[in-house]
Design a protein around this motif. Structure first.
Motif, PDB file in Angstrom:
ATOM      1  N   LEU A 218       1.562  -3.379  -3.629  1.00  0.00           N
ATOM      2  CA  LEU A 218       1.387  -2.741  -4.934  1.00  0.00           C
ATOM      3  C   LEU A 218       0.193  -3.391  -5.634  1.00  0.00           C
ATOM      4  N   GLN A 219       0.128  -3.180  -6.927  1.00  0.00           N
ATOM      5  CA  GLN A 219      -0.971  -3.681  -7.759  1.00  0.00           C
ATOM      6  C   GLN A 219      -1.438  -5.105  -7.396  1.00  0.00           C
ATOM      7  N   GLU A 220      -0.473  -6.052  -7.331  1.00  0.00           N
ATOM      8  CA  GLU A 220      -0.859  -7.467  -7.150  1.00  0.00           C
ATOM      9  C   GLU A 220      -1.011  -7.844  -5.688  1.00  0.00           C
ATOM     10  N   THR A 221      -0.532  -7.032  -4.776  1.00  0.00           N
ATOM     11  CA  THR A 221      -0.486  -7.490  -3.380  1.00  0.00           C
ATOM     12  C   THR A 221      -1.342  -6.688  -2.397  1.00  0.00           C
ATOM     13  N   ASN A 222      -1.686  -5.434  -2.726  1.00  0.00           N
ATOM     14  CA  ASN A 222      -2.378  -4.617  -1.714  1.00  0.00           C
ATOM     15  C   ASN A 222      -3.659  -5.281  -1.233  1.00  0.00           C
ATOM     16  N   ALA A 223      -4.407  -5.870  -2.161  1.00  0.00           N
ATOM     17  CA  ALA A 223      -5.724  -6.415  -1.783  1.00  0.00           C
ATOM     18  C   ALA A 223      -5.638  -7.744  -1.032  1.00  0.00           C
TER      19      ALA A 223
ATOM     20  N   ALA B 262      -3.252  18.512  -5.682  1.00  0.00           N
ATOM     21  CA  ALA B 262      -3.911  19.757  -5.258  1.00  0.00           C
ATOM     22  C   ALA B 262      -3.162  20.435  -4.101  1.00  0.00           C
ATOM     23  N   GLY B 263      -2.036  19.854  -3.698  1.00  0.00           N
ATOM     24  CA  GLY B 263      -1.233  20.491  -2.647  1.00  0.00           C
ATOM     25  C   GLY B 263      -1.314  19.815  -1.293  1.00  0.00           C
ATOM     26  N   GLY B 264      -2.021  18.690  -1.186  1.00  0.00           N
ATOM     27  CA  GLY B 264      -2.149  18.008   0.107  1.00  0.00           C
ATOM     28  C   GLY B 264      -0.881  17.241   0.482  1.00  0.00           C
ATOM     29  N   ARG B 265      -0.580  17.193   1.787  1.00  0.00           N
ATOM     30  CA  ARG B 265       0.591  16.422   2.263  1.00  0.00           C
ATOM     31  C   ARG B 265       0.127  15.007   2.591  1.00  0.00           C
ATOM     32  N   ALA B 266       0.879  14.025   2.093  1.00  0.00           N
ATOM     33  CA  ALA B 266       0.448  12.634   2.269  1.00  0.00           C
ATOM     34  C   ALA B 266       1.590  11.750   2.754  1.00  0.00           C
ATOM     35  N   ARG B 267       1.210  10.734   3.540  1.00  0.00           N
ATOM     36  CA  ARG B 267       2.171   9.689   3.949  1.00  0.00           C
ATOM     37  C   ARG B 267       1.631   8.345   3.499  1.00  0.00           C
ATOM     38  N   TRP B 268       2.505   7.489   3.061  1.00  0.00           N
ATOM     39  CA  TRP B 268       2.133   6.113   2.683  1.00  0.00           C
ATOM     40  C   TRP B 268       2.512   5.209   3.845  1.00  0.00           C
ATOM     41  N   ASP B 269       1.529   4.570   4.472  1.00  0.00           N
ATOM     42  CA  ASP B 269       1.790   3.593   5.540  1.00  0.00           C
ATOM     43  C   ASP B 269       1.698   2.194   4.953  1.00  0.00           C
ATOM     44  N   TYR B 270       2.742   1.407   5.159  1.00  0.00           N
ATOM     45  CA  TYR B 270       2.858   0.092   4.513  1.00  0.00           C
ATOM     46  C   TYR B 270       3.084  -0.961   5.600  1.00  0.00           C
ATOM     47  N   LEU B 271       2.053  -1.773   5.863  1.00  0.00           N
ATOM     48  CA  LEU B 271       2.208  -2.869   6.832  1.00  0.00           C
ATOM     49  C   LEU B 271       2.965  -3.996   6.152  1.00  0.00           C
ATOM     50  N   MET B 272       4.008  -4.465   6.797  1.00  0.00           N
ATOM     51  CA  MET B 272       4.846  -5.473   6.143  1.00  0.00           C
ATOM     52  C   MET B 272       4.445  -6.891   6.534  1.00  0.00           C
ATOM     53  N   PHE B 273       4.159  -7.652   5.514  1.00  0.00           N
ATOM     54  CA  PHE B 273       3.788  -9.060   5.674  1.00  0.00           C
ATOM     55  C   PHE B 273       4.710  -9.889   4.773  1.00  0.00           C
TER      56      PHE B 273
ATOM     57  N   ASN C 172       4.245  -9.152   1.024  1.00  0.00           N
ATOM     58  CA  ASN C 172       4.507  -7.857   0.374  1.00  0.00           C
ATOM     59  C   ASN C 172       5.863  -7.257   0.726  1.00  0.00           C
ATOM     60  N   VAL C 173       6.611  -7.948   1.590  1.00  0.00           N
ATOM     61  CA  VAL C 173       7.842  -7.347   2.107  1.00  0.00           C
ATOM     62  C   VAL C 173       8.876  -7.137   0.985  1.00  0.00           C
ATOM     63  N   HIS C 174       8.797  -7.966  -0.068  1.00  0.00           N
ATOM     64  CA  HIS C 174       9.758  -7.848  -1.178  1.00  0.00           C
ATOM     65  C   HIS C 174       9.487  -6.610  -2.050  1.00  0.00           C
ATOM     66  N   GLN C 175       8.351  -5.953  -1.840  1.00  0.00           N
ATOM     67  CA  GLN C 175       8.007  -4.801  -2.700  1.00  0.00           C
ATOM     68  C   GLN C 175       8.175  -3.456  -2.006  1.00  0.00           C
ATOM     69  N   VAL C 176       8.725  -3.484  -0.801  1.00  0.00           N
ATOM     70  CA  VAL C 176       8.805  -2.222  -0.050  1.00  0.00           C
ATOM     71  C   VAL C 176       9.631  -1.168  -0.791  1.00  0.00           C
ATOM     72  N   ASP C 177      10.786  -1.570  -1.306  1.00  0.00           N
ATOM     73  CA  ASP C 177      11.654  -0.576  -1.964  1.00  0.00           C
ATOM     74  C   ASP C 177      10.966   0.029  -3.192  1.00  0.00           C
ATOM     75  N   GLU C 178      10.279  -0.843  -3.926  1.00  0.00           N
ATOM     76  CA  GLU C 178       9.556  -0.358  -5.107  1.00  0.00           C
ATOM     77  C   GLU C 178       8.453   0.621  -4.688  1.00  0.00           C
ATOM     78  N   ALA C 179       7.776   0.308  -3.601  1.00  0.00           N
ATOM     79  CA  ALA C 179       6.710   1.202  -3.118  1.00  0.00           C
ATOM     80  C   ALA C 179       7.285   2.546  -2.665  1.00  0.00           C
ATOM     81  N   VAL C 180       8.454   2.507  -2.027  1.00  0.00           N
ATOM     82  CA  VAL C 180       9.099   3.767  -1.597  1.00  0.00           C
ATOM     83  C   VAL C 180       9.401   4.627  -2.835  1.00  0.00           C
ATOM     84  N   SER C 181       9.931   4.007  -3.880  1.00  0.00           N
ATOM     85  CA  SER C 181      10.247   4.774  -5.111  1.00  0.00           C
ATOM     86  C   SER C 181       8.977   5.363  -5.710  1.00  0.00           C
TER      87      SER C 181
END
Ligand SMILES: C[S@@+](CC[C@H](N)C(=O)[O-])C[C@H]1O[C@@H](n2cnc3c(N)ncnc32)[C@H](O)[C@@H]1O
Ligand code: SF4
Ligand code: SF4
Length: 375
Positions: free
Chosen positions: A132-137, A158-169, A172-181
């Protein structure tokens, strides 16, 4: 007689294309990086516009089911002719288009136009956002989270289909649920929790007996012994392999090969030089930074036996490349051999497509868990 051909031209269903070796980020475990600097072995370049019809001849496009814009070394969204490539595909055929990106390039206007272009059909843009904000970079070095979210929202709006791919380290592993929401709220169709095995190398396979996400260990720099910022080591089943087979080499020598590209996808890979490879994994090693890497050494030796440019779409047509002895029989035959045989089994094939170990974090295989956010 056994058919040892990799794929005939008429059998190609999936193409993965790496249109560029350029990228705006510096993810520490990406092959474009080497101990904090850009891999000095990597040529910097894009497919020129005139290569587009060589990669996608008019008669090939109707048979393609999927085209993946992805690669080992670059981000497809930096490629200046991405729109032209997609327009050609959409005007001569109807493949599903997949774009893998860090999402931090271009403007929301461009992303909105992309969403409009891709809203019909089951196309998918995969945003690689590892936190997320503090961890992606921390891993996606040089990225700006707000910019990625703004772009993704413009595409989805605009109607595009998107997937969020999240590599777990570990970071950042503690933020996965928040990212899913957040992904669900923004309208992403899917969320992919990915494990990485990239911190495991052929020459120093690490311990671990379970392929769970945690615990994730810090990784020390092989040269300086220092822990580089953002570098973490994932788990592997490596010890189990060593116990069962005696050594990693013995595993690679004896494992059966189930070729992911030939068997699962009927696919091939084209890199930023318009060179054709059987898959993304065999397209990477010639540009690896480390001269002692076994995969690089094997590929260099193999290629030295063939005429220069044998796999180049700038010099040959698809069908001619696929009837070259490597594609026609040597590669498939090598899967029954050993690493030190004359027609060597390739370490890349053994480590990627053997029976007991999963290196890939790709969406189809078991280091990934794709969650549907629909409904
Ligand atoms: C080299 S990138 C090219 C596409 C694009 N730039 C991106 O990052 O999505 C290809 C794939 O490698 C993945 N990748 C990057 N670092 C990784 C790591 N340490 N372990 C596993 N996959 C990784 C990316 O997330 C992406 O899915
Ligand atoms: S965004 Fe993709 S291509 Fe760019 S450095 Fe990261 S993993 Fe590599
Ligand atoms: S690594 Fe070898 S076996 Fe695996 S997909 Fe590539 S060519 Fe096929």
């Amino acid at each position: 007689m056994l058919n040892n051909n990799y794929l005939h031209y008429s059998q190609i269903k999936v193409l993965q294309v790496e249109p560029t070796s350029r990228c705006n980020l510096a993810c520490p475990q990406c092959a474009r990086m080497d101990l904090g600097r850009i891999n000095p072995q990597l040529p910097v370049g894009d497919l020129p516009e005139e290569d587009i019809e060589k990669v996608f001849p008019e008669e090939l496009i109707p048979q393609l089911k999927q085209v993946l814009f992805n690669g080992n070394y670059g981000d497809p969204v930096i490629y200046p002719y991405l729109d032209q490539m997609m327009d050609r595909l959409l005007s001569f055929g109807s493949p599903r288009i997949f774009i893998y990106t860090n999402g931090s390039l271009r403007t929301p206007e461009w992303w909105k136009a992309l969403g409009t272009k891709l809203k019909k059909g089951r196309h998918l843009v995969i945003f690689s956002v590892d936190g997320l904000q503090e961890t992606n970079a921390i891993y996606r070095v040089n990225s700006r989270f707000e910019k990625v979210m703004e772009n993704a929202q413009a595409f989805i709006g605009a109607g595009g289909r998107a997937r969020w791919d999240y590599l777990m380290f570990a970071h950042n592993v503690h933020q996965v649920d928040e990212a899913v929401s957040l992904a669900k709220k923004m309208g992403f169709k899917q969320f992919n929790k990915k494990k990485t095995a990239r911190f495991i190398h052929d020459h120093h396979m690490k311990t671990n007996t379970d392929n769970q996400i945690t615990p994730i260990f810090n990784r020390k720099n092989e040269v300086t012994g220092e822990l580089a910022p953002g570098e973490y080591e994932a788990q592997s089943k490596f010890d189990v392999i060593k116990q069962k087979y005696g050594s990693w080499q013995n595993y690679v020598n004896t494992t059966k090969i189930h070729c992911k590209y030939k068997e699962d996808m009927a696919g091939l890979y084209v890199d930023f030089n318009a060179d054709v490879w059987p898959c993304c994994w065999l397209g990477a090693p010639i540009y690896f930074a480390d001269p002692n890497n076994i995969q690089k050494q094997q590929m260099t030796k193999l290629l030295s036996q063939f005429e220069e440019g044998f796999n180049s779409l700038r010099r040959h047509k698809w069908a001619d490349i696929l009837s070259h002895p490597w594609f026609n029989n040597l590669l498939v035959e090598s899967w029954k051999n050993r690493l030190d045989d004359e027609n060597s089994k390739l370490m890349t094939c053994g480590r990627t497509c053997g029976t007991d170990y999963e290196f890939s974090s790709g969406g189809r295989w078991k280091n990934s868990e794709v969650i549907s956010l629909d409904g």
